[in-house]
Design a protein around this motif. Structure first.
Motif, PDB file in Angstrom:
ATOM      1  N   ILE A 477      70.297  -1.619 107.614  1.00  0.00           N
ATOM      2  CA  ILE A 477      69.545  -2.175 106.491  1.00  0.00           C
ATOM      3  C   ILE A 477      70.125  -1.639 105.188  1.00  0.00           C
ATOM      4  CG2 ILE A 477      67.417  -2.538 107.800  1.00  0.00           C
ATOM      5  CD1 ILE A 477      66.392   0.114 106.767  1.00  0.00           C
ATOM      6  N   SER A 478      69.693  -2.204 104.089  1.00  0.00           N
ATOM      7  CA  SER A 478      70.214  -1.812 102.780  1.00  0.00           C
ATOM      8  C   SER A 478      69.679  -0.448 102.369  1.00  0.00           C
ATOM      9  CB  SER A 478      69.819  -2.863 101.735  1.00  0.00           C
ATOM     10  OG  SER A 478      68.407  -3.009 101.684  1.00  0.00           O
ATOM     11  N   PRO A 479      70.367   0.235 101.447  1.00  0.00           N
ATOM     12  CA  PRO A 479      69.958   1.592 101.067  1.00  0.00           C
ATOM     13  C   PRO A 479      68.542   1.690 100.518  1.00  0.00           C
ATOM     14  CG  PRO A 479      72.180   1.131 100.298  1.00  0.00           C
ATOM     15  CD  PRO A 479      71.632  -0.166 100.824  1.00  0.00           C
ATOM     16  N   HIS A 480      68.095   0.698  99.733  1.00  0.00           N
ATOM     17  CA  HIS A 480      66.762   0.819  99.149  1.00  0.00           C
ATOM     18  C   HIS A 480      65.667   0.697 100.209  1.00  0.00           C
ATOM     19  CE1 HIS A 480      67.023  -3.620  99.268  1.00  0.00           C
ATOM     20  NE2 HIS A 480      65.693  -3.607  99.230  1.00  0.00           N
ATOM     21  N   GLU A 503      51.698 -12.100 119.272  1.00  0.00           N
ATOM     22  CA  GLU A 503      51.419 -11.171 118.185  1.00  0.00           C
ATOM     23  C   GLU A 503      52.718 -10.568 117.647  1.00  0.00           C
ATOM     24  OE1 GLU A 503      48.955  -6.975 117.413  1.00  0.00           O
ATOM     25  OE2 GLU A 503      48.785  -8.044 119.334  1.00  0.00           O
ATOM     26  N   PHE A 504      53.651 -10.245 118.540  1.00  0.00           N
ATOM     27  CA  PHE A 504      54.918  -9.680 118.090  1.00  0.00           C
ATOM     28  C   PHE A 504      55.680 -10.661 117.226  1.00  0.00           C
ATOM     29  CE2 PHE A 504      59.510  -9.787 118.887  1.00  0.00           C
ATOM     30  CZ  PHE A 504      59.882  -8.614 118.251  1.00  0.00           C
ATOM     31  N   GLU A 505      55.801 -11.902 117.673  1.00  0.00           N
ATOM     32  CA  GLU A 505      56.594 -12.884 116.938  1.00  0.00           C
ATOM     33  C   GLU A 505      55.992 -13.163 115.564  1.00  0.00           C
ATOM     34  OE1 GLU A 505      57.046 -16.271 119.420  1.00  0.00           O
ATOM     35  OE2 GLU A 505      58.059 -15.164 121.029  1.00  0.00           O
ATOM     36  N   LEU A 506      54.680 -13.192 115.507  1.00  0.00           N
ATOM     37  CA  LEU A 506      54.026 -13.410 114.214  1.00  0.00           C
ATOM     38  C   LEU A 506      54.287 -12.246 113.260  1.00  0.00           C
ATOM     39  CD1 LEU A 506      52.127 -15.208 112.532  1.00  0.00           C
ATOM     40  CD2 LEU A 506      50.203 -13.907 113.501  1.00  0.00           C
ATOM     41  N   THR A 507      54.161 -11.055 113.759  1.00  0.00           N
ATOM     42  CA  THR A 507      54.378  -9.871 112.917  1.00  0.00           C
ATOM     43  C   THR A 507      55.845  -9.741 112.526  1.00  0.00           C
ATOM     44  OG1 THR A 507      52.607  -8.804 114.180  1.00  0.00           O
ATOM     45  CG2 THR A 507      53.910  -7.405 112.744  1.00  0.00           C
ATOM     46  N   TRP A 508      56.739 -10.068 113.442  1.00  0.00           N
ATOM     47  CA  TRP A 508      58.178  -9.962 113.175  1.00  0.00           C
ATOM     48  C   TRP A 508      58.583 -10.902 112.033  1.00  0.00           C
ATOM     49  CZ3 TRP A 508      62.253  -7.041 115.155  1.00  0.00           C
ATOM     50  CH2 TRP A 508      63.546  -7.477 114.853  1.00  0.00           C
ATOM     51  N   HIS A 509      58.207 -12.149 112.143  1.00  0.00           N
ATOM     52  CA  HIS A 509      58.583 -13.116 111.111  1.00  0.00           C
ATOM     53  C   HIS A 509      57.949 -12.747 109.772  1.00  0.00           C
ATOM     54  CE1 HIS A 509      60.714 -15.684 113.828  1.00  0.00           C
ATOM     55  NE2 HIS A 509      59.647 -15.909 114.595  1.00  0.00           N
ATOM     56  N   SER A 510      56.803 -12.111 109.829  1.00  0.00           N
ATOM     57  CA  SER A 510      56.125 -11.730 108.595  1.00  0.00           C
ATOM     58  C   SER A 510      56.924 -10.673 107.832  1.00  0.00           C
ATOM     59  CB  SER A 510      54.723 -11.213 108.894  1.00  0.00           C
ATOM     60  OG  SER A 510      54.110 -10.732 107.720  1.00  0.00           O
ATOM     61  N   PHE A 511      57.321  -9.595 108.505  1.00  0.00           N
ATOM     62  CA  PHE A 511      58.029  -8.546 107.756  1.00  0.00           C
ATOM     63  C   PHE A 511      59.478  -8.955 107.457  1.00  0.00           C
ATOM     64  CE2 PHE A 511      59.749  -6.819 111.769  1.00  0.00           C
ATOM     65  CZ  PHE A 511      60.999  -6.385 111.356  1.00  0.00           C
ATOM     66  N   ILE A 512      60.075  -9.816 108.275  1.00  0.00           N
ATOM     67  CA  ILE A 512      61.420 -10.322 107.963  1.00  0.00           C
ATOM     68  C   ILE A 512      61.379 -11.130 106.668  1.00  0.00           C
ATOM     69  CG2 ILE A 512      63.180 -11.981 108.675  1.00  0.00           C
ATOM     70  CD1 ILE A 512      63.496  -9.394 110.126  1.00  0.00           C
ATOM     71  N   SER A 513      60.346 -11.899 106.527  1.00  0.00           N
ATOM     72  CA  SER A 513      60.210 -12.709 105.309  1.00  0.00           C
ATOM     73  C   SER A 513      59.862 -11.857 104.102  1.00  0.00           C
ATOM     74  CB  SER A 513      59.134 -13.777 105.525  1.00  0.00           C
ATOM     75  OG  SER A 513      58.915 -14.511 104.339  1.00  0.00           O
ATOM     76  N   ASP A 514      58.967 -10.899 104.278  1.00  0.00           N
ATOM     77  CA  ASP A 514      58.521 -10.080 103.150  1.00  0.00           C
ATOM     78  C   ASP A 514      59.653  -9.228 102.583  1.00  0.00           C
ATOM     79  OD1 ASP A 514      56.052 -11.163 103.499  1.00  0.00           O
ATOM     80  OD2 ASP A 514      55.205  -9.430 104.552  1.00  0.00           O
ATOM     81  N   GLN A 516      62.930  -9.971 102.978  1.00  0.00           N
ATOM     82  CA  GLN A 516      64.103 -10.828 102.763  1.00  0.00           C
ATOM     83  C   GLN A 516      65.287 -10.400 103.656  1.00  0.00           C
ATOM     84  OE1 GLN A 516      64.941 -10.767  98.572  1.00  0.00           O
ATOM     85  NE2 GLN A 516      62.966 -11.705  97.995  1.00  0.00           N
ATOM     86  N   LEU A 517      65.030 -10.354 104.941  1.00  0.00           N
ATOM     87  CA  LEU A 517      66.037  -9.939 105.913  1.00  0.00           C
ATOM     88  C   LEU A 517      66.509 -11.098 106.783  1.00  0.00           C
ATOM     89  CD1 LEU A 517      64.409  -6.556 107.040  1.00  0.00           C
ATOM     90  CD2 LEU A 517      66.395  -6.843 105.548  1.00  0.00           C
ATOM     91  N   GLU A 518      66.345 -12.308 106.303  1.00  0.00           N
ATOM     92  CA  GLU A 518      66.732 -13.474 107.098  1.00  0.00           C
ATOM     93  C   GLU A 518      68.229 -13.505 107.392  1.00  0.00           C
ATOM     94  OE1 GLU A 518      64.975 -13.524 104.405  1.00  0.00           O
ATOM     95  OE2 GLU A 518      63.058 -14.541 104.761  1.00  0.00           O
ATOM     96  N   GLU A 519      69.051 -12.918 106.517  1.00  0.00           N
ATOM     97  CA  GLU A 519      70.501 -12.954 106.692  1.00  0.00           C
ATOM     98  C   GLU A 519      71.041 -11.732 107.438  1.00  0.00           C
ATOM     99  OE1 GLU A 519      72.158 -15.588 105.876  1.00  0.00           O
ATOM    100  OE2 GLU A 519      70.327 -16.514 105.063  1.00  0.00           O
ATOM    101  N   ASN A 520      70.173 -10.857 107.865  1.00  0.00           N
ATOM    102  CA  ASN A 520      70.622  -9.659 108.586  1.00  0.00           C
ATOM    103  C   ASN A 520      70.942 -10.045 110.022  1.00  0.00           C
ATOM    104  OD1 ASN A 520      70.548  -7.130 110.184  1.00  0.00           O
ATOM    105  ND2 ASN A 520      69.894  -6.210 108.252  1.00  0.00           N
ATOM    106  N   GLU A 521      72.225 -10.077 110.344  1.00  0.00           N
ATOM    107  CA  GLU A 521      72.665 -10.557 111.659  1.00  0.00           C
ATOM    108  C   GLU A 521      72.247  -9.603 112.785  1.00  0.00           C
ATOM    109  OE1 GLU A 521      76.805 -11.825 113.960  1.00  0.00           O
ATOM    110  OE2 GLU A 521      76.763 -11.591 111.772  1.00  0.00           O
TER     111      GLU A 521
END
Length: 865
Positions: A477-480, A503-514, A516-521
């Protein structure tokens, strides 16, 4: 004759000058022998300053001294040739030894002449230092000794007190190895020979040869220690088979070592038995040589009393490593074979290539195989360790015992991480365990390992270790985000707290969106394989806590790194591994004793808690007791209904979630939606609350339905046999050998107690020392002393002999520098800086943003305005 007359005439002209310079030396040498460091240094300084050679400008004086030395050298050579049987007489004609070189420069005007010897005199050669010490320590011509060793011991004792080192010089032996005569020299005698230079004249150098050698090899720079000192004693054998000091030279041409540095003289240093045993014991305990020397220093109280330096100890152990270098793999295999002979239940196997080099090896002792029969339902396989010496992969199989401790099942070395290597290792593991596959195996993300498991462990469920995955998250992940505590709380809540896939998939997509980690391969790849590492997808599989608890993986990692992260050969690894394994099993023994012979504290009046304390081990009971207390304090029955013959209860708890407990009315066996019992094997608070609410009469009988055997106190009581009928148990220790070790230990402890008592009194110390001397005399009569070679010392440390014939060779890939680390995650091989920032960027000192510094800050002008 005319030449000698001119020499004598030239010498007489300057003898007054030279004698005047010698006079202060004679005066100083007549003083008392008791000197301090400061007095010693002042005397040496005065001696050196007043005993100097003639001035450089006095050419006549220099020529006279050199001519006299050449004359004496020539006469000495003549006497040596005429007195080969008495070589020491020749040296009586020579003063301080000088280095002789052949000067081919012609000595006449016509260009022809005989080459002459020229003397290169040491810078100390014109100073004379006579040791001062107690009279009883001084050697005297005519002293008689029983043997040569006594002479050496006496002269070294004198040298130690005087402040110089001793080297053994020439000797003459008869056919039956009887020494006829021998010299003992000052360790600064002679001059060091050098490649490319004349050995007798260090000032003449062959630059061509030196430059050529420097191009071919890089050599370590060594300090010059020789200065041509002539101090020595000469002993010869007498007619009555004794040894007598026939002659001696007492004076030195160099300063003597001050008393505070006597322990640094090379001939005074020796790796004694205490140092050797301490070194060996420390290495068995995975303590390095430097720490072993520090332990010796602290135990002795000072560096002077250790008897050697740290470098001496390192050189001693280095000699041991060099001794076993070529036969290391053979000794390791032989050691495993001896373990098999001692106990048929010990299993091992190995594989070599066409050249006889070791490729793979696996072993499992009787206790490990027995542990697998009890706790082998869940196995953790970790191949992220490596030995440093051969770069082979160390791959242990571990599990969890009834005390929730890590337990060893077996281990192996493989030469690489390819599919054939893992196939061989897994097949050999199954062979050792009687063909019984584990129900679940947890590994890291290696593709070769996964493919090998598909061929060999066909019925085993494969899951990935969450500890390895979560450990790599900060790197991806990024330094910040690394400094954002909220991010890690969200991730942990998603990974560990999700109870269902939805529950996992819902929580996962939530923090990925919050965030901005959509491009993290890397995170995207982990999501694709979520079913193999997220607990929500296999909560119905009993993991015995091995997947969910990261502290256990860290504990196993720490345990194996104790004896892996060093420059170890196979036999060194085995000694450390055996010691560490004994420590692990000792911890289990202590936990067994505590669980069986003590009773935990009961916190409630509920009968189910008391019954649990009698069945579970203390470590498991602690978890069970937490569930009991939570059932009493936080769980309430919200509703009850009957659905198709099943009694269904809705129970709330402190998590604000309503759990559904379904119970078969005929068997009274309940199943909870939290699935704690299915995943960890411990009844959850909701089932306990259900049993309490149902007012079950026989609580003990109902609790037995929720107790799995692996958590019971007496789960290992039954005997286990392998496929060949061998009892899987360690062989009892030989009672005679055990009694001997106990006596040795008691004797050491008793002696240490006597030292502590006697150290408070000078008379007590003297009495203890004299008693030991008397004891040594009586002991030598009972047990004759036997000289032990260095190889025998090494073999005693290893517990086996060093073979002369080698069939199994070590691997060819040898690395000897650096400390080995855990291998980087297998899933990241060949992927550098992909989807991550490998190095944190520096922040701006003004706006705290990354990508620029305070001088180029875009807000700099705004701040000025």
């Amino acid at each position: 004759m005319k030449r000698y007359s001119s020499i004598i005439f030239s010498w007489s002209r300057h003898r007054e000058h030279l004698l005047c310079n010698r006079l202060p030396c004679a005066i100083l040498q007549s003083k008392g022998s008791s000197t301090s460091d400061s007095e010693f240094a002042a005397r040496s300084k005065y001696q050196a300053s007043t005993s100097t050679a003639p001035a450089a400008g006095d050419a006549a004086s220099q020529r006279a001294v050199l001519a006299l030395r050449r004359f004496l050298e020539d006469k000495g050579d003549q006497i040596m040739e005429a007195n080969n049987s008495k070589p020491e007489q020749a040296h009586e004609f020579v003063g301080a030894q000088s280095s002789i070189d052949i000067d081919a420069t012609p000595n006449n005007n016509d260009g022809f002449g005989t080459p002459r010897k020229t003397a290169t005199i040491s810078q100390h050669s014109s100073s004379s230092f006579t040791p001062e010490c107690a009279e009883e320590l001084k050697p005297v011509v005519g002293m008689i000794f029983d043997d040569v060793d006594s002479v050496e011991e006496f002269y070294k004792s004198y040298a130690h007190d005087a402040g110089f080192g001793v080297r053994v010089g020439q000797q003459k032996k008869q056919v039956d190895d009887v020494v006829m005569w021998k010299r003992f020299l000052c360790d600064r005698q002679g001059f060091k020979s050098k490649k490319g230079t004349n050995s007798t004249n260090p000032s003449h150098k062959d630059t061509t040869s030196t430059n050529h050698s420097n191009q071919n090899s890089k050599k370590r720079k060594r300090k010059e220690t020789r200065c041509g000192c002539d101090a020595r004693i000469f002993v010869k054998r007498t007619s009555d088979n004794k040894y007598m000091i026939a002659s001696l030279v007492e004076h030195h041409n160099h300063g003597l070592v001050t008393p505070s540095k006597h322990h640094l003289i090379r001939s005074n240093r020796r790796v004694n038995e205490k140092a050797k045993q301490t070194l060996y014991s420390c290495h068995k305990a995975s303590i390095g040589t430097s720490q072993a020397f520090r332990l010796l220093h602290v135990g002795a109280g000072s560096f002077e009393d250790v008897g050697c330096t740290k470098r001496d100890l390192q050189n001693y152990y280095c000699e041991f490593k060099n001794k076993i270098n070529d036969c290391d793999a053979q000794m390791f295999v032989d050691q495993l074979g001896r373990m098999k002979e001692l106990n048929p239940a010990f299993f091992f196997d190995y594989d070599v290539d066409e050249n006889g080099r070791l490729l793979h090896v696996f072993w499992a002792d009787a206790t490990a195989r027995k542990n697998y029969s009890h706790f082998g339902d869940v196995v953790s396989f970790d191949s992220t360790y490596t030995t440093n010496h051969y770069n082979m992969i160390f791959a242990p199989f571990t599990g969890v015992n009834h005390h929730m401790q890590s337990v060893f099942f077996g281990a192996g070395f493989v030469v690489n991480e390819r599919i054939p290597s893992y196939k061989w290792l897994f097949s050999t593991f199954l062979k050792a365990m009687g063909g019984k596959e584990p129900r679940l195996m947890i590994t890291d993300e290696d593709a070769s390992m996964r493919e090998a498991m598909r061929f060999v462990l066909t019925t085993t469920i494969h899951r990935l270790c969450m500890w390895h995955i979560m450990k790599k998250l900060p790197e991806k992940i990024s330094p910040h985000l690394r400094e954002d505590t909220t991010f890690f709380k969200r991730v942990n809540s998603c990974v560990w707290g999700s109870e269902t896939p939805e529950e996992f998939e819902l929580t996962w997509h939530s923090f990925i969106s919050d965030f901005q980690l959509e491009e993290n391969e890397w995170l995207a790849t982990r999501y694709k394989i979520r079913e193999s590492w997220i607990p929500a997808y296999f909560r119905d599989i009993c993991l015995a806590g091995i997947l969910r608890t990261t502290s256990r993986s860290e504990s196993a990692n720490s345990f194996f790194n104790r004896f892996i992260g060093r420059k170890l050969a196979f036999v060194e690894f085995w000694l450390r591994f055996d010691t560490a394994l004994q420590c692990q099993r000792q911890e289990e023994l202590i936990a067994d004793n505590t669980s069986i012979h003590t009773t935990p504290q009961i916190m409630t009046t509920w009968e189910i808690e008391k019954q649990g304390s009698e069945v579970f081990t203390h470590e498991v009971f602690d978890h069970f007791q937490k569930e009991v207390l939570a059932a009493r304090e936080y769980c309430d029955v919200q509703g009850t209904q009957m659905v198709e013959g099943m009694k269904v209860l809705e129970i709330s708890d402190a998590s604000n979630k309503v759990r559904e407990v379904q119970c078969n009315t005929s068997t009274m066996i309940a199943k909870c939606s939290c699935m704690l019992f299915e995943s960890k094997g411990i009844p959850c608070r909701h089932i306990i609350r259900f049993l309490r609410a149902s007012k079950v009469e026989n609580t003990n009988e109902q609790l037995s339905s929720y107790v799995i055997k692996r958590w019971e106190k007496n789960c290992k009581r039954n005997s286990v046999y392998d496929s060949e009928g061998n009892l899987l148990a360690e062989k009892p220790v030989d009672p005679v050998e055990a009694a001997k070790k106990r006596k040795i230990s008691d004797t050491k402890n008793k002696f240490e107690s006597l030292v502590q008592i006697a150290k408070n009194s000078e008379e007590g110390i003297d009495f203890l020392a004299s008693s030991l001397l008397n004891m040594e005399e009586h002991l030598s009569k009972l047990v004759p002393s036997v000289s032990v070679t260095r190889q025998q010392e090494h073999e005693a440390f290893l517990g086996c002999s060093i073979p002369t014939e080698v069939d199994v060779l070590p691997p060819t890939d040898v690395r000897t520098k650096g400390r080995c680390k855990r291998i980087k995650g297998h899933g990241d091989k060949g992927k550098k800086n992909e989807g991550q920032n490998p190095k944190a960027k520096r922040k701006c000192g003004s706006c705290k943003e990354v990508g620029h510094n305070s001088r180029k800050c875009p807000n700099k002008n705004l701040a000025i305005i």
